[in-house]
Design a protein around this motif. Structure first.
Motif, PDB file in Angstrom:
ATOM      1  N   ILE A   1      11.702 -10.652  13.111  1.00  0.00           N
ATOM      2  CA  ILE A   1      11.125 -11.191  14.318  1.00  0.00           C
ATOM      3  C   ILE A   1      11.825 -12.303  14.925  1.00  0.00           C
TER       4      ILE A   1
ATOM      5  N   GLN B   1      10.100  -9.759   7.103  1.00  0.00           N
ATOM      6  CA  GLN B   1       9.481  -9.542   8.533  1.00  0.00           C
ATOM      7  C   GLN B   1       9.479 -10.667   9.467  1.00  0.00           C
TER       8      GLN B   1
ATOM      9  N   LEU C   1       2.148  -5.238  18.569  1.00  0.00           N
ATOM     10  CA  LEU C   1       2.866  -6.645  18.958  1.00  0.00           C
ATOM     11  C   LEU C   1       1.773  -7.713  19.319  1.00  0.00           C
TER      12      LEU C   1
ATOM     13  N   ILE D   1       2.862 -11.478  17.621  1.00  0.00           N
ATOM     14  CA  ILE D   1       4.215 -11.077  17.395  1.00  0.00           C
ATOM     15  C   ILE D   1       4.973 -11.191  18.863  1.00  0.00           C
ATOM     16  N   ARG D   2       4.437 -10.750  19.836  1.00  0.00           N
ATOM     17  CA  ARG D   2       5.156 -10.582  21.220  1.00  0.00           C
ATOM     18  C   ARG D   2       5.375 -12.217  21.581  1.00  0.00           C
TER      19      ARG D   2
ATOM     20  N   ILE E   1       6.062  -3.331  12.580  1.00  0.00           N
ATOM     21  CA  ILE E   1       5.231  -3.437  13.896  1.00  0.00           C
ATOM     22  C   ILE E   1       4.062  -2.580  14.182  1.00  0.00           C
TER      23      ILE E   1
ATOM     24  N   TRP F   1      10.678  -2.890  14.538  1.00  0.00           N
ATOM     25  CA  TRP F   1       9.625  -2.089  15.343  1.00  0.00           C
ATOM     26  C   TRP F   1       8.780  -1.007  14.463  1.00  0.00           C
TER      27      TRP F   1
ATOM     28  N   ALA G   1      12.882  -5.576  19.199  1.00  0.00           N
ATOM     29  CA  ALA G   1      12.360  -5.269  17.840  1.00  0.00           C
ATOM     30  C   ALA G   1      13.116  -4.127  17.339  1.00  0.00           C
TER      31      ALA G   1
ATOM     32  N   THR H   1      -0.566  -8.784  17.154  1.00  0.00           N
ATOM     33  CA  THR H   1      -0.907  -9.114  15.714  1.00  0.00           C
ATOM     34  C   THR H   1      -0.538 -10.359  15.712  1.00  0.00           C
TER      35      THR H   1
END
Length: 594
Positions: A498, A494, A479, A442-443, A472, A469, A463, A481
């Motif tokens: 993002i 979701q 982050l 995700i980051r 997450i 957030w 986020a 994931t």
């Protein structure tokens, strides 16, 4: 029908420049010249051992005929061992370092193709199926490996062997050796015909392989639709048809190869029969010792294998040439044109369309017609209208995904084509209707590309602003994931959040929202809309929406229909006009309350 025409036409074009294309391919060998040199040395050692064996046989026959066996009883076995050890060393050097050369070439080709891929204009991606692109990057480059490793290995090793053996035969009896020169033109005719057919069939196989990957790629991406609508049988039939075409072309290739080899062998057999007949003539072989005679016939017999392999490698070579043609045709394509020279740091965002019209490449109708619109910096423009009316096209022209010839689009008084392309796009953030996420964390998806150096706090703040957030934090790795291919491990809402977080983190002066809240439930939509309202403050925003409730506060609303702006104004002004916008609004309102 078009693919078939391409298949038939391509070999004719390639036939003229086949060797030129192959030499261009060999140009990629330059960076591995040292490995190539070691490989050549290895093949020279290997090839030198073939006539050495024939000479050793001559020596054995001669000492047996004169009865001096005891003097060479130890020397001959040691010499045989030495020859085979040298052959083994030569084989290792040649094969291993040639494999390194080939893999370096394929690595360079693949990276060059991918580097080219990301620089091609958007219309190219729409003109070719994804599977066909993947076939170019995988199957075509694999064919190149064979044309370098196996083809060059055989050409060097067996070619040097032929030269070595023939030179030894000339040394032994030059008159008998001239017989080989008679059969070379015959072998050349066979090889020439086979080359044209091999290249033609190789191109068909490449296209058929592209068809296989096309069908497979579509079935994998649309597996849910296939299952729900009972498309399994239809997709199976499509795949079987594509695979059958590939099999049919492969079998034709094998048939040509299978005929090519015995014809060459028969020509060589005729030559050997004539050679032995002549060698038995006293006038020709009278000056030759028994050892000379046996060594000469042995060397002539040993020529059959390398000559046969030289003709057999032709099919691999032609596959490589056909694949190289496809690869270089791709590498020679024109990249996105960037004629701009105006450098910018941060735009204000004052956008103006003046008499702008646009037509997609190869399309019959114009997608946009005579667009005239002014969007002051920091204001919001909402584009509404039916699907296919041209709303997304208007937005996609801002970051120059497509170029146009009629009219102009200017930002801060400068024609967009005059800006440097990378700097123009660095001032634009985009949230697509079809969210694009990459198979990473995700980051990595929020802090993507030029944003990768963003601090952890900045990513978290983005986020939070995108209302992402909360979910997450609930994930096991937060982050870090993994989201899966195109975010398949996340829900639609979701994924959308993002993408919005990514746009928030970029903090660009121009924001394009293409149905940015379309995949959200009502509760999430309200929260995201609040975040977007904050994000849109002091930014020039182009919002495309079907839900009119999300754009009622826009400064300017433009109604697009069949590529034309038929109405523009504020929400209240357009309702007062009681035109197309009012009709759309009333229709949605009645649908909502029904």
């Amino acid at each position: 029908m078009q693919d078939k025409d391409n298949v038939e036409a391509l070999p004719q074009k390639a036939a003229v420049s086949g060797m030129k294309i192959y030499f261009r391919l060999l140009g990629y060998v330059r960076s591995s010249w040292f490995y190539l040199l070691l490989s050549v040395i290895g093949y020279v050692i290997y090839a030198a051992m073939e006539p050495a064996l024939a000479a050793l046989l001559k020596h054995i026959v001669d000492i047996v005929s004169v009865g001096s066996i005891s003097e060479s009883r130890l020397l001959i076995p040691m010499a045989i061992l030495g020859v085979f050890i040298a052959r083994g060393v030569g084989t290792f050097l040649g094969n291993y370092f040639m494999a390194k050369v080939a893999n370096n070439v394929v690595f360079d080709l693949r990276t060059s193709m991918f580097n080219k891929l990301v620089l091609l204009p958007s219309n190219y991606y729409h003109s070719i199926p994804t599977g066909r692109l993947l076939a170019k990057l995988t199957y075509d480059t694999e064919q190149v490996i064979g044309s370098i490793t196996q083809a060059i290995r055989v050409l060097l090793r067996e070619g040097l062997t032929v030269v070595g053996l023939f030179s030894y035969m000339v040394y032994m009896n030059w008159r008998l050796s001239l017989l080989f020169l008679v059969v070379i033109p015959l072998i050349g005719l066979v090889v020439s015909y086979a080359s044209k057919r091999f290249r033609k069939l190789s191109t068909r196989i490449q296209n058929a392989m592209g068809g296989v990957t096309d069908v497979a790629s579509e079935a994998i991406k649309g597996h849910e639709v296939v299952k729900i609508f009972g498309g399994s049988h239809y997709e199976t039939e499509r795949f079987n048809k594509a695979a059958h075409e590939n099999r049919r072309s492969q079998l034709k290739m094998e048939m040509t190869k299978s005929l090519n080899i015995p014809i060459v062998q028969f020509i060589l057999a005729l030559m050997m029969a004539a050679l032995i007949w002549l060698a038995l003539s006293p006038s020709i072989s009278s000056h030759m010792s028994p050892g000379d005679f046996i060594a000469f016939l042995t060397a002539a017999g040993m020529l059959g294998k390398p000559i046969r392999q030289l003709t057999d490698v032709n099919s691999i070579l032609q596959k490589g040439i056909a694949a190289s043609y496809s690869i270089f045709d791709f590498l020679d394509m024109e990249e996105e044109v960037d004629k701009g020279g105006v450098s910018i740091e941060r735009l204000k965002g004052n956008i103006e369309w003046r008499s702008m019209s646009f037509k997609y490449p190869d399309a019959d109708k114009k997608a946009l017609i005579n667009i005239n619109l002014s969007l002051p910096a920091g204001k919001t423009l909402a584009l509404v209208g039916r699907s296919g009316s041209g709303k997304s096209t208007m937005a996609n022209l801002i970051p120059r995904f497509y170029d146009f010839d009629e009219g102009s689009i200017s930002i801060d008084g400068v024609f967009i084509n005059d800006y440097k392309l990378t700097e123009l796009r660095s001032n634009i953030a985009l949230v697509n209707q079809q969210v694009v996420l990459f198979n990473g964390t995700i980051r990595e998806n929020i802090a993507y590309g030029h944003l990768s150096d963003s601090s952890n706090d900045a990513v978290v703040d983005a986020a939070k602003a995108a209302n992402a957030w909360e979910f997450i934090q609930e994930l096991d790795n937060g982050l870090d994931t993994m989201v899966g291919e195109n975010g398949v491990l996340l829900s639609g809402g979701q994924r959308q959040r993002i993408a919005i977080a990514r746009a928030i983190l970029k903090n660009a002066p121009i924001l394009i929202l293409d149905e940015a809240t379309s995949a959200l439930d009502t509760e999430s939509e309200r929260a995201i809309q609040t975040a977007l309202d904050g994000l849109m403050e002091n930014r020039t925003t182009i919002a495309i929406a079907h839900r009119l409730s999300t754009i009622e506060n826009a400064d300017i609303i433009a109604v697009v229909d069949h590529g034309e702006i038929i109405e523009q104004g504020s929400h209240s002004e357009l309702l007062a006009m009681n035109g197309a916008y009012a009709q759309l609004h009333n229709q949605q309102f009645s649908d909502t309350t029904a």
